[in-house]
Design an enzyme around this catalytic site. Sequence first.
Site, PDB file in Angstrom:
ATOM      1  N   LYS A  52       6.711  35.666  29.856  1.00  0.00           N
ATOM      2  CA  LYS A  52       7.589  35.942  31.000  1.00  0.00           C
ATOM      3  C   LYS A  52       6.764  36.033  32.284  1.00  0.00           C
ATOM      4  O   LYS A  52       7.132  35.471  33.320  1.00  0.00           O
ATOM      5  CB  LYS A  52       8.374  37.250  30.761  1.00  0.00           C
ATOM      6  CG  LYS A  52       9.404  37.122  29.636  1.00  0.00           C
ATOM      7  CD  LYS A  52      10.021  38.457  29.215  1.00  0.00           C
ATOM      8  CE  LYS A  52      10.971  38.251  28.040  1.00  0.00           C
ATOM      9  NZ  LYS A  52      11.575  39.497  27.521  1.00  0.00           N
ATOM     10  N   GLN A  96      10.834  45.939  27.530  1.00  0.00           N
ATOM     11  CA  GLN A  96      10.811  45.064  26.366  1.00  0.00           C
ATOM     12  C   GLN A  96      11.198  45.837  25.102  1.00  0.00           C
ATOM     13  O   GLN A  96      10.687  46.928  24.848  1.00  0.00           O
ATOM     14  CB  GLN A  96       9.408  44.441  26.220  1.00  0.00           C
ATOM     15  CG  GLN A  96       9.307  43.362  25.150  1.00  0.00           C
ATOM     16  CD  GLN A  96      10.108  42.100  25.466  1.00  0.00           C
ATOM     17  OE1 GLN A  96      10.339  41.770  26.620  1.00  0.00           O
ATOM     18  NE2 GLN A  96      10.549  41.404  24.428  1.00  0.00           N
ATOM     19  N   ASP A 119      17.848  41.837  32.517  1.00  0.00           N
ATOM     20  CA  ASP A 119      18.111  41.525  31.100  1.00  0.00           C
ATOM     21  C   ASP A 119      19.622  41.484  30.817  1.00  0.00           C
ATOM     22  O   ASP A 119      20.047  41.018  29.763  1.00  0.00           O
ATOM     23  CB  ASP A 119      17.515  42.623  30.202  1.00  0.00           C
ATOM     24  CG  ASP A 119      16.206  42.209  29.549  1.00  0.00           C
ATOM     25  OD1 ASP A 119      16.000  41.002  29.345  1.00  0.00           O
ATOM     26  OD2 ASP A 119      15.412  43.108  29.231  1.00  0.00           O
TER      27      ASP A 119
HETATM   28  N1  GUN Z   1      13.376  41.817  22.777  1.00  0.00           N
HETATM   29  C1  GUN Z   1      13.795  40.636  22.271  1.00  0.00           C
HETATM   30  N2  GUN Z   1      14.432  39.910  23.214  1.00  0.00           N
HETATM   31  C2  GUN Z   1      14.412  40.653  24.330  1.00  0.00           C
HETATM   32  C3  GUN Z   1      14.899  40.429  25.644  1.00  0.00           C
HETATM   33  O1  GUN Z   1      15.519  39.405  25.976  1.00  0.00           O
HETATM   34  N3  GUN Z   1      14.661  41.438  26.535  1.00  0.00           N
HETATM   35  C4  GUN Z   1      14.007  42.580  26.208  1.00  0.00           C
HETATM   36  N4  GUN Z   1      13.848  43.519  27.145  1.00  0.00           N
HETATM   37  N5  GUN Z   1      13.549  42.815  24.995  1.00  0.00           N
HETATM   38  C5  GUN Z   1      13.747  41.843  24.063  1.00  0.00           C
END
Ligand code: GUN
Length: 299
Positions: A52, A96, A119
Amino acid sequence: MKLLDGKALAKLIKNEVAEEVRSHIALGNRAPHLVAVLVGDHPASASYVRNKIRSCEEVGFRSTIERLDKKTTQEELLLAVEKLNDDPEVDGFIVQLPLPPHIDDMAVTLAIDPRKDVDGFHPVNFGRMAQGLDAYLPATPYGILQMLERYDIETSGKHAVVLGRSNIVGTPISILLSRKSRTGNATVTLTHSRTKNLAEVLRSADILVAAIGSPEYVTADMVKEGAVVIDVGINRVEDDTRKRGYRLVGDVDFNGVKDKVAAITPVPGGVGPMTVISLIQNTFRAAKDEVYEGINTSS
Ligand code: GUN
């Protein structure tokens, strides 16, 4: 069989976004800024966050990883969230998942200001999405919709079957595919661990979205001839022939299924890169305050 190449498509969108970011900055705005909070040392999470952040750099964003120890208390994490909510230099942030077991994911999600919730996990964004209002869409479902749209896959009137009912993928994509929209108007069945005759239901799918997190769970006998298969799974399976000791596989047995389907996403290089670029797009929207301009979200 058409390979739905998420890596190539994400790169294309990334170039488009980078161009828009250059114009945004040329107009006198500062670079959009995404913060990723990473609690502990979950190896897959660390890798996702790195991807990311790398993408942020590629489109001209500012980005920060806030690393917190795995022993961080819920109160400390909530405090960190508060600070990010209040920081005018931060346009959007993510925490995350998964979090260590002593932390309640939902308490953390609820603490995030919906206007910085890139998100799209906060119930305010989720509820707006469910009712067809503008919202930050959760990145994986948003990435899937963009893939369906750009590959010109018809969803209207199709039977879409979603395998898995998580808050971040299965439930939202089932809603989005059923909405009245270009990538909606499907008849949707949401399946899960209690679904009876699961293989039979999956076999009735024109569009199958696999999001259960179980390596190569969906086999050829569960897939209809000519179906479109979207594989959300990213599972690490042991593999001594690889230097790192594992390889990545999806929730679908790609090799078993590929000759039977009209189109399929590979793993890696399918939904994963689309998720990352969608998060970037949400962050750019947050920098421009596109969703909540003029709306008071403080409670
Ligand atoms: N864990 C797995 N996919 C995601 C996501 O899209 N965002 C976040 N914050 N955690 C994740």
